[in-house]
Design a protein around this motif. Structure first.
Motif, PDB file in Angstrom:
ATOM      1  N   UNK A 107     -66.756  94.050 -45.675  1.00  0.00           N
ATOM      2  CA  UNK A 107     -67.920  94.873 -45.335  1.00  0.00           C
ATOM      3  C   UNK A 107     -67.628  95.620 -44.037  1.00  0.00           C
ATOM      4  N   UNK A 108     -68.391  95.405 -43.001  1.00  0.00           N
ATOM      5  CA  UNK A 108     -68.208  96.114 -41.730  1.00  0.00           C
ATOM      6  C   UNK A 108     -67.101  95.469 -40.896  1.00  0.00           C
ATOM      7  N   UNK A 109     -66.528  96.278 -39.975  1.00  0.00           N
ATOM      8  CA  UNK A 109     -65.434  95.804 -39.125  1.00  0.00           C
ATOM      9  C   UNK A 109     -65.837  95.884 -37.654  1.00  0.00           C
ATOM     10  N   UNK A 110     -65.422  94.871 -36.888  1.00  0.00           N
ATOM     11  CA  UNK A 110     -65.751  94.790 -35.464  1.00  0.00           C
ATOM     12  C   UNK A 110     -64.530  94.309 -34.687  1.00  0.00           C
ATOM     13  N   UNK A 111     -64.567  94.533 -33.372  1.00  0.00           N
ATOM     14  CA  UNK A 111     -63.600  93.924 -32.471  1.00  0.00           C
ATOM     15  C   UNK A 111     -64.314  92.868 -31.641  1.00  0.00           C
ATOM     16  N   UNK A 112     -63.623  91.767 -31.373  1.00  0.00           N
ATOM     17  CA  UNK A 112     -64.163  90.725 -30.521  1.00  0.00           C
ATOM     18  C   UNK A 112     -63.531  90.852 -29.142  1.00  0.00           C
ATOM     19  N   UNK A 113     -64.356  91.081 -28.124  1.00  0.00           N
ATOM     20  CA  UNK A 113     -63.890  91.311 -26.761  1.00  0.00           C
ATOM     21  C   UNK A 113     -64.081  90.032 -25.951  1.00  0.00           C
ATOM     22  N   UNK A 133     -49.575  81.158 -37.647  1.00  0.00           N
ATOM     23  CA  UNK A 133     -49.893  80.566 -38.954  1.00  0.00           C
ATOM     24  C   UNK A 133     -49.913  81.598 -40.076  1.00  0.00           C
ATOM     25  N   UNK A 134     -49.984  82.890 -39.691  1.00  0.00           N
ATOM     26  CA  UNK A 134     -50.100  83.975 -40.675  1.00  0.00           C
ATOM     27  C   UNK A 134     -51.302  83.765 -41.588  1.00  0.00           C
ATOM     28  N   UNK A 135     -52.369  83.279 -40.986  1.00  0.00           N
ATOM     29  CA  UNK A 135     -53.608  83.074 -41.723  1.00  0.00           C
ATOM     30  C   UNK A 135     -54.756  83.796 -41.025  1.00  0.00           C
ATOM     31  N   UNK A 136     -55.894  83.836 -41.687  1.00  0.00           N
ATOM     32  CA  UNK A 136     -57.115  84.391 -41.101  1.00  0.00           C
ATOM     33  C   UNK A 136     -58.134  83.275 -40.981  1.00  0.00           C
ATOM     34  N   UNK A 137     -59.053  83.444 -40.053  1.00  0.00           N
ATOM     35  CA  UNK A 137     -60.108  82.439 -39.863  1.00  0.00           C
ATOM     36  C   UNK A 137     -61.353  82.864 -40.631  1.00  0.00           C
ATOM     37  N   UNK A 138     -61.973  81.921 -41.284  1.00  0.00           N
ATOM     38  CA  UNK A 138     -63.238  82.160 -41.977  1.00  0.00           C
ATOM     39  C   UNK A 138     -64.344  81.527 -41.142  1.00  0.00           C
ATOM     40  N   UNK A 139     -65.367  82.319 -40.850  1.00  0.00           N
ATOM     41  CA  UNK A 139     -66.428  81.839 -39.963  1.00  0.00           C
ATOM     42  C   UNK A 139     -67.783  82.314 -40.456  1.00  0.00           C
ATOM     43  N   UNK A 140     -68.835  81.810 -39.806  1.00  0.00           N
ATOM     44  CA  UNK A 140     -70.209  82.225 -40.098  1.00  0.00           C
ATOM     45  C   UNK A 140     -70.889  82.566 -38.782  1.00  0.00           C
ATOM     46  N   UNK A 141     -71.755  83.592 -38.826  1.00  0.00           N
ATOM     47  CA  UNK A 141     -72.534  83.949 -37.650  1.00  0.00           C
ATOM     48  C   UNK A 141     -73.781  84.695 -38.100  1.00  0.00           C
ATOM     49  N   UNK A 152     -61.793  86.539 -39.391  1.00  0.00           N
ATOM     50  CA  UNK A 152     -61.168  86.917 -38.129  1.00  0.00           C
ATOM     51  C   UNK A 152     -59.674  87.079 -38.352  1.00  0.00           C
ATOM     52  N   UNK A 153     -59.118  88.205 -37.896  1.00  0.00           N
ATOM     53  CA  UNK A 153     -57.681  88.441 -38.021  1.00  0.00           C
ATOM     54  C   UNK A 153     -57.183  89.175 -36.786  1.00  0.00           C
ATOM     55  N   UNK A 154     -55.871  89.214 -36.624  1.00  0.00           N
ATOM     56  CA  UNK A 154     -55.272  89.837 -35.443  1.00  0.00           C
ATOM     57  C   UNK A 154     -54.922  91.286 -35.740  1.00  0.00           C
ATOM     58  N   UNK A 155     -55.328  92.180 -34.852  1.00  0.00           N
ATOM     59  CA  UNK A 155     -54.958  93.599 -34.911  1.00  0.00           C
ATOM     60  C   UNK A 155     -54.357  93.958 -33.563  1.00  0.00           C
ATOM     61  N   UNK A 156     -53.048  94.212 -33.551  1.00  0.00           N
ATOM     62  CA  UNK A 156     -52.321  94.423 -32.291  1.00  0.00           C
ATOM     63  C   UNK A 156     -52.530  93.195 -31.391  1.00  0.00           C
ATOM     64  N   UNK A 157     -53.143  93.382 -30.227  1.00  0.00           N
ATOM     65  CA  UNK A 157     -53.380  92.250 -29.324  1.00  0.00           C
ATOM     66  C   UNK A 157     -54.846  91.839 -29.303  1.00  0.00           C
ATOM     67  N   UNK A 158     -55.600  92.288 -30.282  1.00  0.00           N
ATOM     68  CA  UNK A 158     -57.038  91.988 -30.331  1.00  0.00           C
ATOM     69  C   UNK A 158     -57.364  91.151 -31.556  1.00  0.00           C
ATOM     70  N   UNK A 159     -58.514  90.494 -31.507  1.00  0.00           N
ATOM     71  CA  UNK A 159     -59.028  89.787 -32.670  1.00  0.00           C
ATOM     72  C   UNK A 159     -60.105  90.662 -33.294  1.00  0.00           C
ATOM     73  N   UNK A 160     -59.911  90.994 -34.546  1.00  0.00           N
ATOM     74  CA  UNK A 160     -60.892  91.797 -35.276  1.00  0.00           C
ATOM     75  C   UNK A 160     -61.705  90.885 -36.179  1.00  0.00           C
ATOM     76  N   UNK A 161     -62.927  91.297 -36.445  1.00  0.00           N
ATOM     77  CA  UNK A 161     -63.800  90.522 -37.323  1.00  0.00           C
ATOM     78  C   UNK A 161     -64.333  91.434 -38.419  1.00  0.00           C
ATOM     79  N   UNK A 162     -64.200  90.983 -39.647  1.00  0.00           N
ATOM     80  CA  UNK A 162     -64.750  91.704 -40.792  1.00  0.00           C
ATOM     81  C   UNK A 162     -65.893  90.871 -41.366  1.00  0.00           C
ATOM     82  N   UNK A 163     -67.081  91.440 -41.410  1.00  0.00           N
ATOM     83  CA  UNK A 163     -68.152  90.725 -42.095  1.00  0.00           C
ATOM     84  C   UNK A 163     -67.863  90.774 -43.591  1.00  0.00           C
TER      85      UNK A 163
END
Length: 315
Positions: A107-113, A133-141, A152-163
């Motif tokens: 769905x939507x994409x965000x950066x976590x600062x 680990x070459x994995x993504x984190x699954x979370x709820x919020x 949650x996945x890594x984009x460059x040096x940031x953690x991105x979050x996709x709902x």
């Protein structure tokens, strides 16, 4: 970038203070609604039904309407008592390979600062753990008044979050595929593959919103009182009903658009069936030539006969 959510990532007993910011932006050309008779703006006003007057945003709250029409006011203080840990926390529940996530769920994409100096080390820890680990984190919020699933996945040096959409929000593709049975020939599949190879790959950075650019040209011409841009002529030719003809024409068009650079490659990748037919046609066309071209062979056979038969001719 303005944050739209403040809280923390819960990674086991590790808490990472973060801010959520939008990772995308819209470049859509905005339109206003107008009254076509005089060009004046059309505006929507918030009106209280009971008092029949316009109210300000500060006077507006939220409520839940029950099945019998009863209105139950809900305040921010009420929502602060939600018996839910994800109200202010992005709660990681599992780690999965990225290919386990169906793209339909994105769905939507965000950066976590990282929020503050204290968040730097745990933020970096989570980022590097995801990389290793070459994995993504699954979370709820919780965002926008509802609990959401996210990745949650890594984009460059940031953690991105996709709902993510919840699995029960994805419709099954029933009734989408053709209802009738279809039989495809190998040659059709071969030509489709040739077309794919001819079109080749593309760098997504080279793709642009041509519709928006064209729309901006129309708006600029209208604003300057100039003639509107000419509409390009449609491609010549009528509707092609035959699938093979459509594929062949598409391959030729793709080759022309590439400046003919794919001619040799496309020729080399012609369907095997077509190659066999070409060989048959070639062999048939050369057979009559072999039968009628016996003149060189006749002297070759008669010459040794004259030398060894002492004047007698053998046939």
């Amino acid at each position: 970038m303005r944050s739209i959510w403040n809280g923390a990532i819960s990674f086991g007993l590790v808490s990472i203070p973060i801010k959520v910011v939008n990772a995308t932006e819209s470049h859509t050309v905005p339109f206003r609604q107008i009254h076509t008779e005089d060009g004046s703006r059309i505006r929507y006003r918030r009106v209280c039904e009971l008092e029949d007057r316009e109210v300000t945003q500060a006077e507006i709250g939220k409520a839940y309407e029950d099945a019998d029409g009863t209105i139950i006011p809900i305040t921010d203080e009420d929502l602060a008592h939600l018996p839910l840990s994800t109200a202010r926390t992005i709660d990681i529940v599992a780690f999965l390979p990225a290919d386990r996530i169906d793209p339909l769920q994105l769905d939507s994409a965000y950066y976590l600062v990282a929020s503050g100096v204290r968040a730097a080390k745990p933020y970096t820890l989570l980022r590097e753990a995801l990389k290793r680990s070459r994995r993504v984190a699954i979370a709820k919020f919780v965002l926008g008044g509802r609990e959401r699933l996210c990745m949650l996945r890594v984009v460059d040096d940031a953690i991105a979050m996709h709902s993510l959409l919840w699995p029960d929000e994805i419709r099954a593709p029933q009734g989408v595929a053709p209802a009738v049975g279809v039989t495809l020939r190998d040659k059709e599949l071969d030509l489709a593959g040739t077309l794919m190879d001819t079109l080749g790959e593309v760098d997504l950075e080279d793709l642009h919103d041509e519709y928006r650019r064209a729309l901006e040209q129309v708006i600029a011409a209208k604003a300057a009182g100039e003639a509107l841009p000419e509409v390009p002529e449609p491609a010549p030719g009528g509707r092609i009903l035959d699938l093979m003809t459509a594929l062949e024409k598409s391959v030729h068009a793709a080759k022309r658009s590439r400046g003919g650079e794919a001619d040799e490659e496309t020729t080399a990748k012609k369907p095997a069936a077509a190659g066999k037919k070409a060989k048959k046609r070639t062999s048939k066309s050369t057979q009559p030539t072999k039968k009628t071209s016996s003149t060189p062979r006749t002297p070759a056979k008669k010459t040794p006969a004259k030398k060894t038969a002492a004047g007698r001719h053998t046939t």
